[in-house]
Motif scaffolding. Structure first.
Motif, PDB file in Angstrom:
ATOM      1  N   GLU A  94       0.799  -1.221   0.000  1.00 45.28           N
ATOM      2  CA  GLU A  94       0.000   0.000   0.000  1.00 45.28           C
ATOM      3  C   GLU A  94       0.834   1.275   0.000  1.00 45.28           C
ATOM      4  N   THR A  95       1.976   1.261   0.718  1.00 50.18           N
ATOM      5  CA  THR A  95       2.740   2.495   0.886  1.00 50.18           C
ATOM      6  C   THR A  95       4.247   2.234   0.788  1.00 50.18           C
ATOM      7  N   TYR A  96       4.961   3.317   0.528  1.00 53.70           N
ATOM      8  CA  TYR A  96       6.415   3.272   0.536  1.00 53.70           C
ATOM      9  C   TYR A  96       6.923   2.848   1.916  1.00 53.70           C
ATOM     10  N   GLU A  97       6.272   3.341   2.950  1.00 54.34           N
ATOM     11  CA  GLU A  97       6.682   3.000   4.313  1.00 54.34           C
ATOM     12  C   GLU A  97       6.604   1.496   4.552  1.00 54.34           C
ATOM     13  N   ARG A  98       5.567   0.840   4.007  1.00 55.93           N
ATOM     14  CA  ARG A  98       5.454  -0.608   4.155  1.00 55.93           C
ATOM     15  C   ARG A  98       6.584  -1.300   3.406  1.00 55.93           C
ATOM     16  N   ALA A  99       6.951  -0.801   2.241  1.00 58.46           N
ATOM     17  CA  ALA A  99       8.068  -1.373   1.481  1.00 58.46           C
ATOM     18  C   ALA A  99       9.356  -1.283   2.294  1.00 58.46           C
ATOM     19  N   VAL A 100       9.585  -0.154   2.932  1.00 61.15           N
ATOM     20  CA  VAL A 100      10.784   0.038   3.759  1.00 61.15           C
ATOM     21  C   VAL A 100      10.736  -0.891   4.973  1.00 61.15           C
ATOM     22  N   GLU A 101       9.570  -1.019   5.583  1.00 63.59           N
ATOM     23  CA  GLU A 101       9.422  -1.909   6.732  1.00 63.59           C
ATOM     24  C   GLU A 101       9.775  -3.352   6.353  1.00 63.59           C
ATOM     25  N   LEU A 102       9.268  -3.814   5.223  1.00 64.14           N
ATOM     26  CA  LEU A 102       9.550  -5.186   4.793  1.00 64.14           C
ATOM     27  C   LEU A 102      11.019  -5.363   4.410  1.00 64.14           C
ATOM     28  N   PRO A 116      22.070 -12.209  12.139  1.00 61.36           N
ATOM     29  CA  PRO A 116      21.502 -11.410  11.048  1.00 61.36           C
ATOM     30  C   PRO A 116      22.605 -10.728  10.231  1.00 61.36           C
ATOM     31  N   ILE A 117      22.372 -10.660   8.940  1.00 60.54           N
ATOM     32  CA  ILE A 117      23.349 -10.024   8.055  1.00 60.54           C
ATOM     33  C   ILE A 117      23.327  -8.510   8.221  1.00 60.54           C
ATOM     34  N   HIS A 118      22.160  -7.940   8.414  1.00 61.53           N
ATOM     35  CA  HIS A 118      21.989  -6.480   8.433  1.00 61.53           C
ATOM     36  C   HIS A 118      22.445  -5.902   7.085  1.00 61.53           C
ATOM     37  N   GLU A 119      22.134  -6.641   6.006  1.00 55.24           N
ATOM     38  CA  GLU A 119      22.548  -6.160   4.681  1.00 55.24           C
ATOM     39  C   GLU A 119      21.677  -5.001   4.235  1.00 55.24           C
ATOM     40  N   TRP A 120      22.240  -4.164   3.398  1.00 52.27           N
ATOM     41  CA  TRP A 120      21.493  -3.071   2.798  1.00 52.27           C
ATOM     42  C   TRP A 120      20.722  -3.633   1.619  1.00 52.27           C
ATOM     43  N   LEU A 121      19.461  -3.267   1.502  1.00 52.06           N
ATOM     44  CA  LEU A 121      18.640  -3.648   0.363  1.00 52.06           C
ATOM     45  C   LEU A 121      18.215  -2.387  -0.372  1.00 52.06           C
ATOM     46  N   GLU A 122      18.277  -2.432  -1.674  1.00 55.31           N
ATOM     47  CA  GLU A 122      17.816  -1.304  -2.465  1.00 55.31           C
ATOM     48  C   GLU A 122      16.306  -1.445  -2.648  1.00 55.31           C
ATOM     49  N   VAL A 123      15.556  -0.392  -2.335  1.00 50.35           N
ATOM     50  CA  VAL A 123      14.104  -0.385  -2.482  1.00 50.35           C
ATOM     51  C   VAL A 123      13.766   0.566  -3.618  1.00 50.35           C
ATOM     52  N   ARG A 124      13.166   0.013  -4.686  1.00 48.61           N
ATOM     53  CA  ARG A 124      12.851   0.846  -5.847  1.00 48.61           C
ATOM     54  C   ARG A 124      11.441   0.581  -6.325  1.00 48.61           C
ATOM     55  N   PRO A 125      10.656   1.648  -6.515  1.00 50.19           N
ATOM     56  CA  PRO A 125       9.317   1.459  -7.065  1.00 50.19           C
ATOM     57  C   PRO A 125       9.423   1.110  -8.551  1.00 50.19           C
ATOM     58  N   PHE A 126       8.444   0.385  -9.047  1.00 49.88           N
ATOM     59  CA  PHE A 126       8.393   0.099 -10.480  1.00 49.88           C
ATOM     60  C   PHE A 126       8.148   1.402 -11.229  1.00 49.88           C
ATOM     61  N   TYR A 127       8.739   1.535 -12.383  1.00 49.79           N
ATOM     62  CA  TYR A 127       8.609   2.724 -13.211  1.00 49.79           C
ATOM     63  C   TYR A 127       7.155   2.913 -13.642  1.00 49.79           C
ATOM     64  N   GLY A 128       6.708   4.153 -13.594  1.00 50.30           N
ATOM     65  CA  GLY A 128       5.369   4.462 -14.053  1.00 50.30           C
ATOM     66  C   GLY A 128       4.287   4.270 -13.011  1.00 50.30           C
ATOM     67  N   VAL A 129       4.656   3.795 -11.842  1.00 51.18           N
ATOM     68  CA  VAL A 129       3.689   3.605 -10.762  1.00 51.18           C
ATOM     69  C   VAL A 129       3.986   4.644  -9.699  1.00 51.18           C
ATOM     70  N   ARG A 130       3.010   5.426  -9.366  1.00 48.67           N
ATOM     71  CA  ARG A 130       3.208   6.456  -8.346  1.00 48.67           C
ATOM     72  C   ARG A 130       3.063   5.827  -6.968  1.00 48.67           C
ATOM     73  N   PRO A 131       4.161   5.753  -6.201  1.00 52.08           N
ATOM     74  CA  PRO A 131       4.062   5.203  -4.844  1.00 52.08           C
ATOM     75  C   PRO A 131       3.153   6.056  -3.974  1.00 52.08           C
TER      76      PRO A 131
END
Length: 135
Positions: A94-102, A116-131
């Protein structure tokens, strides 16, 4: 709902806390990591937020068009994707915040010594979709 790519990097991202490369993990550590990923995906399937996830093999090559009637050119002077991208997960939330939480939860996957790895994950919205939410 908006789709996001959670991109796992081998390198190129800031260094993880538990940054022992996977090829140096014990077999049971690899198994625990994969199980964490599978359990995470199964939980998101139940909520309708899971779209797809794939781990990538180290094999691969760069390919580009080299002109009409000429064979494609392979490889190149760039860092190869196989050295950078370990895999991805696509989520529909539903939201960018939920994407970051996951992404934060996924970053806690176990690695060496079961920590835990504590790895960095890149979070990117799909092109053309307004988050939705704040970004």
């Amino acid at each position: 709902m908006a789709k996001y790519l959670l991109l796992k990097h081998y390198r190129g991202a800031p260094e993880a806390v538990n940054c022992v490369p996977m090829d140096q993990w014990a077999p049971d550590e690899v198994k625990a990591h994969v199980q964490y990923m599978n359990d995470f995906a199964a939980r998101l399937e139940k909520t309708g937020e899971f779209v797809d996830a794939q781990a990538l093999s180290v094999e691969g090559a760069w390919v580009r068009y080299d002109g009409e009637g000429r064979p494609p050119v392979t490889d190149g002077p760039f860092a190869e994707t196989k050295d950078l991208i370990a895999g991805w997960m696509v989520i529909d939330v539903e939201t960018y915040e939920r994407a970051v939480e996951l992404a934060g939860e996924l970053s806690a996957a176990p690695g060496a010594d079961g920590k835990p790895i504590h790895e960095w994950l890149e979070v990117r919205p799909f092109y053309g979709v307004r988050p939705t939410g704040t970004e």
